[in-house]
Design an enzyme around this catalytic site. Structure first.
Site, PDB file in Angstrom:
ATOM      1  N   ARG A 234      31.568  53.874 102.264  1.00 38.54           N
ATOM      2  CA  ARG A 234      31.987  53.136 103.465  1.00 38.54           C
ATOM      3  C   ARG A 234      32.425  54.106 104.559  1.00 38.54           C
ATOM      4  O   ARG A 234      32.226  53.849 105.742  1.00 38.54           O
ATOM      5  CB  ARG A 234      33.104  52.155 103.111  1.00 38.54           C
ATOM      6  CG  ARG A 234      32.618  51.062 102.167  1.00 38.54           C
ATOM      7  CD  ARG A 234      33.645  49.963 101.983  1.00 38.54           C
ATOM      8  NE  ARG A 234      33.137  49.000 101.017  1.00 38.54           N
ATOM      9  CZ  ARG A 234      33.636  48.801  99.803  1.00 38.54           C
ATOM     10  NH1 ARG A 234      34.698  49.458  99.407  1.00 38.54           N
ATOM     11  NH2 ARG A 234      33.085  47.917  98.999  1.00 38.54           N
ATOM     12  N   PHE A 250      24.194  41.873 102.190  1.00 41.68           N
ATOM     13  CA  PHE A 250      24.972  41.738 100.957  1.00 41.68           C
ATOM     14  C   PHE A 250      26.405  42.205 101.255  1.00 41.68           C
ATOM     15  O   PHE A 250      26.940  43.106 100.615  1.00 41.68           O
ATOM     16  CB  PHE A 250      24.361  42.532  99.796  1.00 41.68           C
ATOM     17  CG  PHE A 250      22.904  42.222  99.546  1.00 41.68           C
ATOM     18  CD1 PHE A 250      22.527  41.066  98.877  1.00 41.68           C
ATOM     19  CD2 PHE A 250      21.900  43.075 100.020  1.00 41.68           C
ATOM     20  CE1 PHE A 250      21.187  40.778  98.643  1.00 41.68           C
ATOM     21  CE2 PHE A 250      20.561  42.796  99.800  1.00 41.68           C
ATOM     22  CZ  PHE A 250      20.195  41.643  99.109  1.00 41.68           C
ATOM     23  N   ASP A 272      25.454  37.324 103.719  1.00 40.57           N
ATOM     24  CA  ASP A 272      25.726  37.156 102.290  1.00 40.57           C
ATOM     25  C   ASP A 272      25.453  35.717 101.899  1.00 40.57           C
ATOM     26  O   ASP A 272      25.574  34.795 102.712  1.00 40.57           O
ATOM     27  CB  ASP A 272      27.173  37.511 101.931  1.00 40.57           C
ATOM     28  CG  ASP A 272      27.335  37.868 100.454  1.00 40.57           C
ATOM     29  OD1 ASP A 272      27.411  39.071 100.128  1.00 40.57           O
ATOM     30  OD2 ASP A 272      27.365  36.942  99.615  1.00 40.57           O
ATOM     31  N   ASN A 301      20.252  33.480 101.820  1.00 41.61           N
ATOM     32  CA  ASN A 301      19.533  34.395 100.943  1.00 41.61           C
ATOM     33  C   ASN A 301      18.989  35.551 101.788  1.00 41.61           C
ATOM     34  O   ASN A 301      18.167  35.357 102.677  1.00 41.61           O
ATOM     35  CB  ASN A 301      18.404  33.629 100.261  1.00 41.61           C
ATOM     36  CG  ASN A 301      17.587  34.508  99.343  1.00 41.61           C
ATOM     37  OD1 ASN A 301      17.657  35.743  99.408  1.00 41.61           O
ATOM     38  ND2 ASN A 301      16.803  33.887  98.502  1.00 41.61           N
ATOM     39  N   ALA A 302      19.448  36.748 101.484  1.00 47.56           N
ATOM     40  CA  ALA A 302      19.126  37.904 102.322  1.00 47.56           C
ATOM     41  C   ALA A 302      17.617  38.099 102.465  1.00 47.56           C
ATOM     42  O   ALA A 302      17.135  38.488 103.537  1.00 47.56           O
ATOM     43  CB  ALA A 302      19.757  39.157 101.735  1.00 47.56           C
ATOM     44  N   ASP A 322      23.177  46.579 100.232  1.00 47.28           N
ATOM     45  CA  ASP A 322      23.974  46.804  99.016  1.00 47.28           C
ATOM     46  C   ASP A 322      23.828  45.605  98.080  1.00 47.28           C
ATOM     47  O   ASP A 322      24.778  44.852  97.856  1.00 47.28           O
ATOM     48  CB  ASP A 322      25.444  47.028  99.403  1.00 47.28           C
ATOM     49  CG  ASP A 322      26.308  47.374  98.205  1.00 47.28           C
ATOM     50  OD1 ASP A 322      25.761  47.813  97.171  1.00 47.28           O
ATOM     51  OD2 ASP A 322      27.544  47.206  98.299  1.00 47.28           O
ATOM     52  N   CYS A 362      22.807  49.477  92.316  1.00 46.49           N
ATOM     53  CA  CYS A 362      23.876  49.627  91.316  1.00 46.49           C
ATOM     54  C   CYS A 362      23.350  49.299  89.924  1.00 46.49           C
ATOM     55  O   CYS A 362      24.121  49.089  88.997  1.00 46.49           O
ATOM     56  CB  CYS A 362      25.081  48.760  91.671  1.00 46.49           C
ATOM     57  SG  CYS A 362      24.718  47.006  91.718  1.00 46.49           S
TER      58      CYS A 362
HETATM   59  N1  SAH Z   1      28.567  45.436 100.131  1.00 45.73           N
HETATM   60  C1  SAH Z   1      29.633  44.781  99.409  1.00 45.73           C
HETATM   61  C2  SAH Z   1      29.312  44.535  97.960  1.00 45.73           C
HETATM   62  C3  SAH Z   1      28.034  43.763  97.725  1.00 45.73           C
HETATM   63  S1  SAH Z   1      27.948  43.003  96.173  1.00 45.73           S
HETATM   64  C4  SAH Z   1      30.898  45.585  99.544  1.00 45.73           C
HETATM   65  O1  SAH Z   1      30.854  46.674 100.104  1.00 45.73           O
HETATM   66  O2  SAH Z   1      31.938  45.133  99.081  1.00 45.73           O
HETATM   67  C5  SAH Z   1      26.542  42.010  96.324  1.00 45.73           C
HETATM   68  C6  SAH Z   1      26.694  40.803  97.216  1.00 45.73           C
HETATM   69  O3  SAH Z   1      25.424  40.214  97.339  1.00 45.73           O
HETATM   70  C7  SAH Z   1      27.604  39.708  96.735  1.00 45.73           C
HETATM   71  O4  SAH Z   1      28.549  39.430  97.713  1.00 45.73           O
HETATM   72  C8  SAH Z   1      26.708  38.481  96.543  1.00 45.73           C
HETATM   73  O5  SAH Z   1      27.317  37.276  96.974  1.00 45.73           O
HETATM   74  C9  SAH Z   1      25.564  38.821  97.431  1.00 45.73           C
HETATM   75  N2  SAH Z   1      24.270  38.257  97.086  1.00 45.73           N
HETATM   76  C10 SAH Z   1      23.686  38.140  95.875  1.00 45.73           C
HETATM   77  N3  SAH Z   1      22.428  37.675  95.992  1.00 45.73           N
HETATM   78  C11 SAH Z   1      22.201  37.489  97.307  1.00 45.73           C
HETATM   79  C12 SAH Z   1      21.091  37.038  98.070  1.00 45.73           C
HETATM   80  N4  SAH Z   1      19.947  36.700  97.497  1.00 45.73           N
HETATM   81  N5  SAH Z   1      21.231  36.984  99.392  1.00 45.73           N
HETATM   82  C13 SAH Z   1      22.372  37.338 100.006  1.00 45.73           C
HETATM   83  N6  SAH Z   1      23.450  37.783  99.338  1.00 45.73           N
HETATM   84  C14 SAH Z   1      23.372  37.850  98.010  1.00 45.73           C
END
Ligand code: SAH
Length: 419
Positions: A234, A250, A272, A301-302, A322, A362
């Site tokens: 970050r 995300f 998200d 949905n991303a 992420d 991850c």
């Molecule tokens: N970048 C964040 C951590 C991300 S964890 C940080 O720095 O804290 C992954 C995230 O992706 C979660 O919040 C989850 O809700 C989201 N997520 C999972 N599948 C997704 C999708 N298809 N579209 C959008 N978000 C999604």
């Protein structure tokens, strides 16, 4: 081999009451011939397929001696009858007693190792990282005076009360909450468990990260409430953000969004799928003095949201990707690779020339080399060219014990994109 020396160079005090190979009270696992290699290299797992025979009737989590086919001592380990990982090593020494004093020492070592690794402007970090800290299956995250713990192996579960008592005795600890609700626990044959362990843990904890303020929902949030592993990364985003139009994909509770704003981003769009996460993200933005209306929040949905943005011809100067773990097992890697390629291709298409893609995986099963290859393919498909200017990794409070490379799960690339 000569007699082993303890870590401080003194010969160990040998206690003859100890569970040793000739201690009839201690159960043991006899390995198949030749299956001692991993343990000799100090890898902490004994797979079910390596075990020839269980001598005695160890209960789940009980300490057993692991022996070569010839009966030579290898390790003391926690027995896990229902898991493919049949035992996890506590120690490779025969002369240690696995009990409260031993756990006190291991916990103290883990705690001490964090000193000097975490700056004074951060008050939440991983205090114990399982196998890497010599405590397989135990996770302890600290959020100021609150600990959130996970007992993820039969061995950690067996010692739960001892561990909680030891953690509660630390002066910095007021509350302890349990979040043993992960997939890893199921694989150990354990039911999920969450709830109060000590004190009166608040549902929401406040903490500082890199000098910024955050709240985490430790009862219902992901992991133990926050993704502490991204702290160092970050900072990288904060540095890159100045004057740039940022897309945080995300976003969860806004860790990267808040850092981008702190770094002087011109604008941020945060995406998200979780409403709840975005609600906390808004609070985290406001809590640092930024106007939450200044961020465009997109719940969805991303994959679809980014595709739509590409269709609309939107562009950004910095894109953070992420995603959640795509591969939980080795056989899911090909499918995960397709997911990473797709989202990264969309990321490239949304970047202006000269912009940066900060992209993560991850999934431990997707190794760094493979991840770079997937991202390179994504760039090729998008008709873009780029350079890796930084490689990113989980923070130092998530260390990787040398014999246990599996602990290295988070990897990222900072890519400067050209056309
Ligand atoms: N970048 C964040 C951590 C991300 S964890 C940080 O720095 O804290 C992954 C995230 O992706 C979660 O919040 C989850 O809700 C989201 N997520 C999972 N599948 C997704 C999708 N298809 N579209 C959008 N978000 C999604």
């Amino acid at each position: 081999m000569g007699s082993p020396l303890s870590a401080d160079g003194r010969p160990p005090t040998v206690d003859r009451r100890l569970p040793t190979t000739d201690n009839p009270r201690m159960a043991s696992l006899l390995l198949k011939p030749g299956r001692e290699k991993a343990l000799l290299r100090r890898h902490p797992w004994v797979f079910a397929g390596a075990v020839a025979q269980v001598k005695g009737r160890p209960a789940a989590g009980e300490t057993v001696a692991v022996l070569t086919a010839q009966g030579r001592f290898l390790a003391q380990a926690a027995y896990s009858p229902r898991s493919q990982i049949r035992a996890r090593v506590w120690t490779f020494r025969e002369d240690e007693v696995i009990g409260p004093d031993w756990f006190r020492r291991r916990l103290e070592q883990a705690r001490k190792r964090r000193e000097g690794l975490i700056g004074p402007d951060t008050t939440a970090y991983r205090m114990v990282f399982g196998e890497s800290d010599g405590l397989p299956g135990l996770i302890v995250d600290r959020y100021e005076d609150t600990l959130v713990v996970q007992f993820l192996s039969a061995g950690a579960e067996y010692w739960r009360e001892t561990l909680v008592d030891l953690l509660a005795a630390w002066p910095e600890v007021r509350h302890i909450y349990e979040r043993s609700d992960t997939e890893a626990r199921r694989l150990e044959g354990l039911e999920p468990r969450t709830g109060l362990l000590h004190g009166h843990p608040p549902e929401r904890v406040r903490y500082r990260e890199n000098g910024l303020t955050f709240v985490a929902d430790i009862f219902r949030g992901h992991k133990t409430g926050a993704y502490l592993d991204q702290r160092e990364n970050r900072k990288v985003v904060r540095t890159l953000a100045r004057g740039r139009r940022v897309l945080d994909v995300f976003a969860y509770t806004g860790g990267f969004t808040v850092h981008a704003l702190a770094g002087g981003a011109a604008s941020v769009v945060a995406v998200d799928v979780s409403d709840e996460a975005l609600r906390l993200a808004r609070e985290n933005v406001a809590g640092n003095g930024f106007d939450p209306h200044g961020v465009a929040w997109v719940q969805g949905n991303a994959f679809e949201v980014l595709r739509e943005m590409v269709r609309e011809g939107r562009t950004f100067d910095l894109v953070v990707l992420d995603p959640p773990k795509f591969a939980f097992r080795a056989d899911q890697v090909p499918r995960a690779a397709r997911g990473y390629k797709d989202i990264n291709r969309l990321g490239f298409l949304l970047l202006n020339p000269g912009g940066y893609l900060v992209t993560f995986s991850c999934s431990g099963h997707v190794e760094a080399g493979l991840f770079q290859k997937i991202v390179a393919d994504a760039a090729l498909d998008a008709g873009r060219w780029g350079q890796v200017v930084r490689r990113l990794f989980q923070g130092p409070d998530h260390p990787v014990a040398l014999p246990y490379p599996e602990a290295a799960y988070l990897k990222g690339l900072v890519i400067n994109m050209s056309r």
